[in-house]
Design an enzyme around this catalytic site. Structure first.
Site, PDB file in Angstrom:
ATOM      1  N   GLU A 155       0.744  -1.135  -0.065  1.00 45.35           N
ATOM      2  CA  GLU A 155      -0.141  -0.072  -0.127  1.00 45.35           C
ATOM      3  C   GLU A 155       0.946   1.258   0.141  1.00 45.35           C
ATOM      4  O   GLU A 155       0.812   2.051   0.935  1.00 45.35           O
ATOM      5  CB  GLU A 155      -0.863  -0.052   1.307  1.00 45.35           C
ATOM      6  CG  GLU A 155      -2.145  -1.144   1.174  1.00 45.35           C
ATOM      7  CD  GLU A 155      -3.203  -0.848   2.052  1.00 45.35           C
ATOM      8  OE1 GLU A 155      -2.911  -0.555   3.161  1.00 45.35           O
ATOM      9  OE2 GLU A 155      -4.132  -1.783   1.836  1.00 45.35           O
ATOM     10  N   GLU A 310      -6.536  -8.232  -0.770  1.00 43.46           N
ATOM     11  CA  GLU A 310      -7.119  -8.177   0.781  1.00 43.46           C
ATOM     12  C   GLU A 310      -8.565  -7.962   0.940  1.00 43.46           C
ATOM     13  O   GLU A 310      -9.046  -6.955  -0.002  1.00 43.46           O
ATOM     14  CB  GLU A 310      -6.369  -7.218   1.639  1.00 43.46           C
ATOM     15  CG  GLU A 310      -4.840  -7.346   1.621  1.00 43.46           C
ATOM     16  CD  GLU A 310      -4.267  -6.439   2.504  1.00 43.46           C
ATOM     17  OE1 GLU A 310      -4.889  -5.542   3.217  1.00 43.46           O
ATOM     18  OE2 GLU A 310      -2.960  -5.973   2.157  1.00 43.46           O
TER      19      GLU A 310
HETATM   20  C1  GLA Z   1      -4.031  -2.800   4.793  1.00 45.14           C
HETATM   21  C2  GLA Z   1      -2.662  -3.492   5.105  1.00 45.14           C
HETATM   22  C3  GLA Z   1      -2.522  -4.587   5.660  1.00 45.14           C
HETATM   23  C4  GLA Z   1      -3.459  -4.676   6.955  1.00 45.14           C
HETATM   24  C5  GLA Z   1      -4.860  -4.205   6.548  1.00 45.14           C
HETATM   25  C6  GLA Z   1      -5.733  -4.179   7.612  1.00 45.14           C
HETATM   26  O1  GLA Z   1      -4.847  -3.116   3.610  1.00 45.14           O
HETATM   27  O2  GLA Z   1      -2.163  -3.825   3.448  1.00 45.14           O
HETATM   28  O3  GLA Z   1      -1.255  -4.923   5.937  1.00 45.14           O
HETATM   29  O4  GLA Z   1      -2.953  -3.710   7.798  1.00 45.14           O
HETATM   30  O5  GLA Z   1      -4.779  -3.014   5.834  1.00 45.14           O
HETATM   31  O6  GLA Z   1      -7.232  -4.110   7.320  1.00 45.14           O
END
Ligand code: GLA
Ligand code: ZN
Length: 677
Positions: A155, A310
């Site tokens: 991210e 995710e």
């Molecule tokens: C983000 C991050 C993850 C985690 C999630 C939690 O998407 O990439 O590492 O912290 O949030 O929701």
């Protein structure tokens, strides 16, 4: 354009983030995890993103064996690996030895060590350390047959204002403008006597200094994107320098406007994103449309299948309230991604961590650790569904509509000071327009001004304040050749350095739309106007709709007026116009209209133009999407209402997945139909 390495998977991927480094002292847990993964139909895990201090506990002392072993063990058990690079969180030793890796904020204060996602992307020391570890990962692990994809960092986001970044920014500006005179001209620095004599004087925006020179702000954001993409590209090169040429992805965030994701198109081979909708906060059918738009945005980046990287299998730990997903939502969300072109449904996280920030984030395996949990059961069911739907892997989504949702436009629009500083409804208008086409079941791309409009039947263009990349020509060609453009208020106002066009707006499109914008009225919170239909209008609109926030006053030259303002001194002036231009039509929406307006207008346009829709009748709250292979068209129908939905399908469609319930598709249920092409 860079050559993309093809990403291929033989199954819909199901799994997610796994952090074995947190469990190295518990070999029995690592063993048990594999058993549980198999039970839940997990076929891939993402590892390594936060493992730096386990991979390189001291500078230059590497320990990659544990990760290699786990990759191998998983592979032997039929589970693939998405290999992450660890640059999203650095070890303490690195920050101590090379303080330049720590980010400096807009106030020019350097961060202390801690957190994650907070490094300077310019720092040569950071780039070098990342290069070394990435190269080694490429050498030692990347080519393992279990590794199917490289996941660079995590991210990406944020900006650094350190001296190194300032210098890089000045270089970037020099390349862009050549001379300081040109920069002054394009940025309009004569305003308030902010003229620069040399590039050395330019600084990034700061709340303590320059913050209202809009062109500076805009170019700074562009630079931040450039620098971040360059950093990501270098990570990819490091993996390749280690001999690993596997496809690459970056995990993007939901509607994130800190970076212009389109500029990462050449770095990635497959787009992926992290979806965390606040389920059950708003009606689910609304959350579903908002999420759908993000899926479509991600797919449109490369116009091919993407990955849901995710999602939470239950709650998050970072939203205001940790709301559980009601039964059925895990699967509905997973299949929604697939319906929109994802070849995966992955979770954060596989096993819940014991301590620190995310100990209460939902996980497939929670602290209790058993398979007899509701979440585990639902994840397993989802795994089965994905296995049944395997045939759709790699199939395409072909869209007849596009929404132009442009990050650079958004930056400028929200920064502009006027016409409404308490809220410019860019996201909202885009969502309303998107929601209206989705309601018709039309596959929709979410593109930006750099993309071509060719091939679409309908282009929805919300608030394109800033015209760039020859957008005005694209719009006029599109309409001329038979496209239906629906563009709104606050269009074509400024050029790509945020200087206002002279001589009338929407710039260079006044002829296409048959009007010229004269004024725009900002409305206070709670203030409304209305749009009333003009008798005999060509769309047959026959009811009143409300509008708020912004009302533009236009002078029509040669367009039909379909709706007019209801009140105020501009009562009777146009709210909706249409001009036939070439073989197409150009609609202009003058005010921030309510959702129903867009829904009805789109409905009428789709019927009037006889556009092909996947199902004749689509009840509200039912989402319909199609994916296609060379042989089949798959129609996904999802129910985001609370009552079962009966759907009438066309004769040549066969039921393929779900949809066999007596009283219709249940709440959060999915049915997929197939028909031969
Ligand atoms: C983000 C991050 C993850 C985690 C999630 C939690 O998407 O990439 O590492 O912290 O949030 O929701
Ligand atoms: Zn920096």
């Amino acid at each position: 354009m860079a050559e993309h390495i093809k990403f291929k998977t033989d199954r819909l991927l199901h799994g997610g983030d796994y952090n074995p480094e947190q469990w190295l002292a518990y070999p029995e847990i690592l063993e048990k995890d594999i058993e549980l993964f198999k039970k839940a139909g997990i076929n891939v895990v993402t590892m390594g993103m936060f493992s730096w201090s386990a991979l390189e506990p001291e500078e230059g002392k590497y320990n990659l064996e544990w990760l290699s072993e786990i990759v191998e063990r998983l592979y032997r058990n039929g589970i693939y690996t998405i290999l992450g690079t660890p640059s999203g969180a650095r070890p303490k030793w690195l920050a101590e030895k090379y303080p330049q890796v720590l980010r400096v904020d807009g106030q020019r204060r350097r961060d202390l060590f801690g957190g994650r996602h907070n490094h300077c992307y310019t720092s040569p020391a950071y780039r070098e350390k990342v290069w070394q570890i990435d190269k080694l990962l490429g050498e030692e692990i990347g080519n393992h047959p279990g590794v199917i994809l490289l996941h660079i960092s995590n991210e990406f986001g944020g900006e650094c204002h350190c001296p190194l970044c300032q210098e890089a920014f000045r270089q970037w500006l020099k390349e862009k403008y050549g001379t300081i005179e040109e920069l002054n001209r394009r940025w309009n620095t004569i305003f308030w006597s902010h003229t620069y004599q040399s590039f050395d004087q330019v600084e990034s925006p700061s709340p303590r200094g320059e913050s209202m020179l809009h062109a500076l702000n805009l170019d700074w954001k562009r630079f931040v994107t450039h620098q971040t993409a360059d950093f990501a590209e270098k990570e990819k090169e490091a993996l390749q320098a280690g001999g690993c040429y596997k496809p690459v992805t970056l995990n993007f965030m939901d509607d994130f406007d800190g970076l212009n994701y389109r500029k990462f198109k050449d770095v990635i081979d497959v787009a992926s994103w992290d979806s965390y909708p606040e389920w059950h906060r708003k009606p689910e059918k609304i959350t579903a449309v908002e999420t759908a738009m993000q899926h479509d945005f991600m797919r449109s980046l490369l116009k091919k299948p993407f990955l849901l990287m995710e999602s939470s299998p239950s709650s998050t730990n970072w939203q205001d309230v940790s709301k559980l997903r009601k039964p059925g939502v895990i699967q509905a969300a997973a299949l929604q991604a697939v319906a929109h072109g994802s070849d995966s449904a992955l979770y954060f996280q596989m096993r819940q961590s014991r301590g620190a920030s995310e100990k209460f984030h939902g996980a497939v395996i929670d602290h209790y650790g058993g398979a007899d949990t509701r979440v585990f059961r639902e994840v397993s069911e989802t795994g089965k569904a994905l296995e049944l739907l395997r045939e759709v892997v790699g199939t395409q989504v072909s869209s007849s509509a596009a929404v132009v949702y442009d990050t650079e436009n958004r930056w400028a629009l929200l920064d502009s000071q006027g016409p409404r500083n308490i809220g410019m409804p860019y996201r909202e208008t885009s969502q309303k327009m998107y929601g209206a086409v989705r309601r018709q079941g039309l596959n929709t791309d979410v593109i930006d001004m750099e993309d071509s409009l060719e091939g679409y039947k309908i282009a929805l263009i919300p608030m394109p304040y800033l015209f760039r990349a020859g957008f005005e020509e694209k719009v006029s060609r599109f309409v001329e050749q038979g496209g239906i453009a629906i563009m709104t208020f606050w269009s074509g106002v400024a050029d790509d350095t945020d200087s206002c066009f002279l001589g009338g707006t929407p710039w260079k499109l006044m002829d296409v739309f048959g009007l010229c914008s004269m004024e725009i009225d900002g409305l206070y919170e709670g203030e409304f106007n209305g749009a009333v239909p003009v008798q005999g209008n060509s769309l047959g609109l026959n009811r009143k709709y409300s509008c708020k926030n912004l009302c533009e006053l236009v002078k029509v030259s040669d367009a039909e007026v379909l709706m007019e303002y209801e009140k105020d001194f501009y009562q009777g002036m146009p709210v909706l116009t249409c001009k036939k231009y070439g073989k197409g039509k150009a609609y202009y929406v003058c005010a921030d209209m309510e959702q129903e307006f867009y829904t009805d207008v789109l409905d009428r346009i789709v019927r009037q133009e006889n556009l092909e829709v996947p199902l004749k009748t689509i009840p509200e709250g039912i989402e319909v999407c199609t994916r296609e292979s060379s042989e089949w068209i798959y129609t996904f129908v999802q129910n985001f209402n609370h009552q079962p939905a009966k759907i009438s399908i066309e004769e040549n469609m066969e039921r393929w997945f779900g949809g066999d319930e007596d009283d219709g598709i249940p709440e959060y249920g999915t049915a997929v139909y197939r028909k031969r092409k």
